[in-house]
Design an enzyme around this catalytic site. Structure first.
Site, PDB file in Angstrom:
ATOM      1  N   ARG A  49     -21.962  -6.534  23.336  1.00  0.00           N
ATOM      2  CA  ARG A  49     -21.216  -5.919  24.312  1.00  0.00           C
ATOM      3  C   ARG A  49     -19.819  -7.603  24.590  1.00  0.00           C
ATOM      4  NH1 ARG A  49     -19.952  -1.503  26.583  1.00  0.00           N
ATOM      5  NH2 ARG A  49     -20.323  -1.196  28.707  1.00  0.00           N
ATOM      6  N   THR A  74     -19.086   7.353  22.183  1.00  0.00           N
ATOM      7  CA  THR A  74     -20.097   6.520  21.115  1.00  0.00           C
ATOM      8  C   THR A  74     -20.684   6.830  20.139  1.00  0.00           C
ATOM      9  OG1 THR A  74     -20.068   5.446  23.668  1.00  0.00           O
ATOM     10  CG2 THR A  74     -22.054   4.198  22.034  1.00  0.00           C
ATOM     11  N   SER A  98     -23.486  -1.132  31.121  1.00  0.00           N
ATOM     12  CA  SER A  98     -23.264  -0.152  29.880  1.00  0.00           C
ATOM     13  C   SER A  98     -24.949   1.506  29.795  1.00  0.00           C
ATOM     14  CB  SER A  98     -23.749  -0.485  28.537  1.00  0.00           C
ATOM     15  OG  SER A  98     -24.064   0.685  27.465  1.00  0.00           O
TER      16      SER A  98
END
Length: 583
Positions: free
Chosen positions: A112, A394, A465
Site C-alpha cells: 500500500r 481498482t 483501504s
C-alpha cells in the site's frame, strides 16, 4: 452445481423452528429475484489466470506455461496491467497480495502507498478547517508514495521461480509495440482527456494524442508507451532500484516539484512493502483467508460473514426482502465500526480480535428488527466497549498454478487514472491514494466513506483501504480465490460473491455476473444495480423503511473455484473486459 433461487413464498411456508428462520412478512406477494443468465464459466485442468484485461491474462498464462509458478505469473500480470489497463493497473500505485501455497503456507503482502514525510494532518483543509474540494483527489498533492514495484520485488524474492527479467519483459514488449484499445478503454481516455491536459505540463503522450490530432480515441486504436517501456527496462535491469532510485526517481521528484507535490527522493528510497499476518474466519464449513489492516476489507468481510451465518439465506431466496434485510443490517453495522476503529496498525491499536469476536457480532445483530424493518443509520453507531484509536478504479487478479499455489491480489491507483498526473519522461500514472485518509474526521471521502481519527493523515502512514482479496479452503484444500475493485463497494461485493456461490449454488461466472446491492451505513441507502431487485421486492423494502438508490454497475469481480473433480472454474466479470485464461 444446480443453482437454487427460492421464492420468498416458499420460504414462508418452510418450518421456522429457530429464531434465525424469521417468518417473511408479505411473503406471498414477493418473489426472490433470479439473476440474468450469465455466460458459461471457463474451466481448466491445471492452471488459471483471471485479470481485468485479455493481454494481462495472456501474459500470466504464458508465464505459467513456461514453468513459472503462481507468484511469477502474479508479478508478470501486475506489470502488464500497468501498460494495458492504465485506469487502475499500475506501477505508480499500490495494493495487497494474499497467497496460499500448495503446502498450506500463507502470507499477506502489504504494498500500500504511504504518506510523504511532508504530509500533515490538515493538509486538505482551508483556514476555517473545511475540506478543500478536489485537493485530495486529483493533481500532485493527492499522490502517496507508490508501493507496487517494491511489492513485486519482495514477492519474487520470497516466492518466485523464474528470473525477474523474464517477468518484466512481457510488459516492456507490450508498451513498446502498443496496446489495441477496447471500446471501454477508448471511452475512458476520451472522458478524462480534459483532466490529463489540466494536470500535465504538456498533452500527455500516449494518453492523449500527441500529434495534434483531436479526433476521439476509438476501439481498435493502437497506443504505444515508449517512455513507460524505458521505465520498465530500468525496472527489469535493476529491480526496485530502477524505480525508487536513479533516473526514474529523478523524474518522479521533478514531476512533484512541477506540480507542488510532496514526494522526495528520501521518501522513495525509504519505502518498504510489509508482510502482514492473514486473517482467518469461517463460513458454512469453509475457512476464509483474507487481508488484515490497513485493509478494512478483511475485518469487515469476516464480521459480516459471522453476522449472516445464523440466517438461512438460501431458503429466504436471492435478493428477497428478507435476505436483503439481513444483508443490509449486517453491512450497516460493520461500516459504522469501520469508520471508528480501523486504520494503519503501525500507527495505533486496531482492535481486530474484538471486532472478530463472535459474541460481539451476535450482539450487534441482536438489535435488528425481526419484522424486517430498517434500522435508520442515525440510530446505529460503532459497537461499544472497544478501545478507541475509493471512482471505483481498482483492479483485481487471481492466479492458481498447476501445483495448487494461489494468489488473490487487489491493486489500485484509487480513482480512475489516479491523480491524472503522468510522470513526464517516465510515462506512468501516479495514484491519488491520499484521499483514502480521513482529511477531516467525520467528513466523507470521494466514495462517501466516513473515517475517524484512526485514519488521520500522518507521515509514513498507510491509508485505510477497502481492498478485500480472499482465498477459501475446506479440509485444508483450496476452494476459491476471489476479489474485486469497487472502492467502498469492494467489501460488500466480495461478500455477495461468496454468498452467491455457497448459499445460492451459483457457478463462478454466475456469481460474479449477478447484479449487486450495497449499503455502507452513510449515506443511509441501498445502492442497487439494474435487475438486482424485483419491483415488488423493492416496494416491500421501501415500506419497511429502506431507501433504494438505483445505480450503475460497479466492480469487476474475479472468481476461481476448485471443482470437486479438481478442475478449475473461472468467472470473469462481464462489467469490464475481464478475461479468464487456463490450460
Amino acid at each position: 452445481m444446480k443453482v437454487r433461487f427460492y421464492p420468498v413464498a416458499l420460504a414462508a411456508l418452510l418450518s421456522c423452528t429457530t429464531a434465525t428462520r424469521t417468518a417473511v412478512p408479505e411473503a406471498a406477494a414477493v418473489l426472490a429475484a433470479t439473476p440474468p443468465t450469465a455466460a458459461a464459466p471457463v474451466t481448466a485442468t491445471k492452471a488459471m489466470v483471471i485479470s481485468a484485461h485479455p493481454e494481462a491474462s495472456r501474459i500470466g498464462l504464458e508465464i505459467l506455461q513456461k514453468g513459472g509458478n503462481a507468484y511469477d505469473a502474479a508479478v508478470a500480470v501486475q506489470f502488464a496491467l500497468a501498460v494495458c489497463f492504465p485506469v487502475a493497473g499500475n506501477i505508480g500505485g499500490g495494493g495487497f497480495l494474499l497467497y496460499r501455497g500448495a503446502d498450506g503456507t500463507e502470507g499477506a503482502l502489504d504494498f500500500r502507498e504511504t504518506a510523504p514525510a511532508a504530509a500533515t494532518r490538515d493538509m486538505y483543509l482551508d483556514a476555517q478547517g473545511n475540506v478543500i474540494a478536489g485537493r485530495s483527489t486529483a493533481g500532485h498533492l493527492a499522490v502517496g508514495i507508490p508501493g507496487t514495484v517494491a511489492g513485486m520485488e519482495v514477492v519474487h524474492k520470497k516466492l518466485g521461480k523464474l528470473p525477474w527479467a523474464d517477468l518484466v519483459q512481457p510488459a516492456l514488449d507490450l508498451a513498446a509495440r502498443g496496446v489495441r484499445l477496447t471500446a471501454k478503454e477508448a471511452a475512458g481516455f476520451n472522458r478524462v482527456r480534459p483532466e490529463f491536459v489540466k494536470y500535465n505540463a504538456s498533452v500527455a503522450p500516449a494518453y492523449v494524442r500527441a500529434d495534434g490530432e483531436t479526433r476521439p480515441w476509438q476501439e481498435g486504436d493502437v497506443v504505444q508507451y515508449p517512455d513507460l517501456a524505458r521505465t520498465l527496462q530500468r525496472i527489469r535491469d535493476k529491480g526496485r532500484a530502477g524505480f525508487y532510485e536513479g533516473e526514474t526517481a529523478t523524474l518522479i521528484v521533478a514531476e512533484m516539484k512541477r506540480g507542488n507535490g510532496l514526494i522526495t527522493k528520501q521518501d522513495l528510497q525509504g519505502y518498504q512493502a510489509k508482510w502482514r499476518t492473514p486473517l482467518h474466519g469461517q463460513y458454512r464449513g469453509y475457512d476464509v483467508l483474507t487481508f488484515p489492516p490497513p485493509s478494512s476489507g478483511g475485518v469487515a468481510l469476516l464480521q459480516m460473514l459471522q453476522m449472516l451465518e445464523p440466517y438461512d439465506l438460501g431458503k429466504a431466496g436471492w435478493h428477497s426482502p428478507q435476505a436483503v434485510h439481513w444483508l443490509t443490517e449486517a453491512e450497516r453495522r460493520v461500516y459504522a465500526d469501520r469508520a471508528t476503529y480501523l486504520g494503519d496498525p503501525d500507527f495505533g491499536r486496531v482492535p481486530v480480535a474484538q471486532l472478530l469476536n463472535p459474541k460481539y457480532n451476535r450482539q450487534r445483530m441482536s438489535t435488528i428488527h425481526a419484522n424486517g424493518r430498517a434500522t435508520p443509520s442515525k440510530e446505529v453507531t460503532a459497537g461499544s466497549g472497544l478501545p478507541g484509536y475509493e471512482s471505483d478504479q481498482t483492479t483485481h487478479y487471481n492466479v492458481v498454478d498447476a501445483q495448487g499455489n494461489a494468489v488473490s491480489c487487489t491493486t489500485t491507483l484509487n480513482g480512475a487514472y489516479g491523480s491524472k498526473v503522468v510522470v513526464a519522461g517516465a510515462g506512468f500514472l501516479l495514484n491519488n491514494e491520499m484521499d483514502d485518509f480521513s482529511s477531516k474526521p467525520g467528513t466523507p471521502n470521494s466514495y462517501g466513506l466516513v473515517g475517524g481519527v484512526a485514519n488521520a493523515i500522518t507521515p509514513g502512514k498507510r491509508m485505510l483501504s477497502s481492498m478485500t482479496p480472499a482465498l477459501l479452503t475446506k479440509n485444508g484444500k483450496l476452494q476459491m480465490a476471489i476479489g474485486t475493485p469497487g472502492g467502498s463497494t469492494i467489501i460488500t461485493s466480495v461478500l455477495q460473491g461468496i454468498i452467491n456461490t455457497l448459499d445460492y449454488g451459483m457457478n463462478a461466472q454466475q456469481a460474479v455476473a449477478a447484479p449487486r446491492l450495497h449499503h455502507q451505513w452513510l449515506p443511509d441507502q441501498i445502492d442497487a444495480e439494474e435487475k438486482a431487485l424485483l419491483p415488488a421486492a423493492a416496494d416491500t423494502l421501501r415500506r419497511r423503511g429502506y431507501t433504494i438508490n438505483p445505480g450503475g454497475k460497479w466492480g469487476r469481480m474475479e472468481e476461481i473455484r476448485v471443482l470437486p473433480d479438481g478442475r478449475l472454474e473461472g468467472g470473469a466479470d462481464p462489467r469490464g473486459d475481464d478475461t479468464t485464461r487456463g490450460y
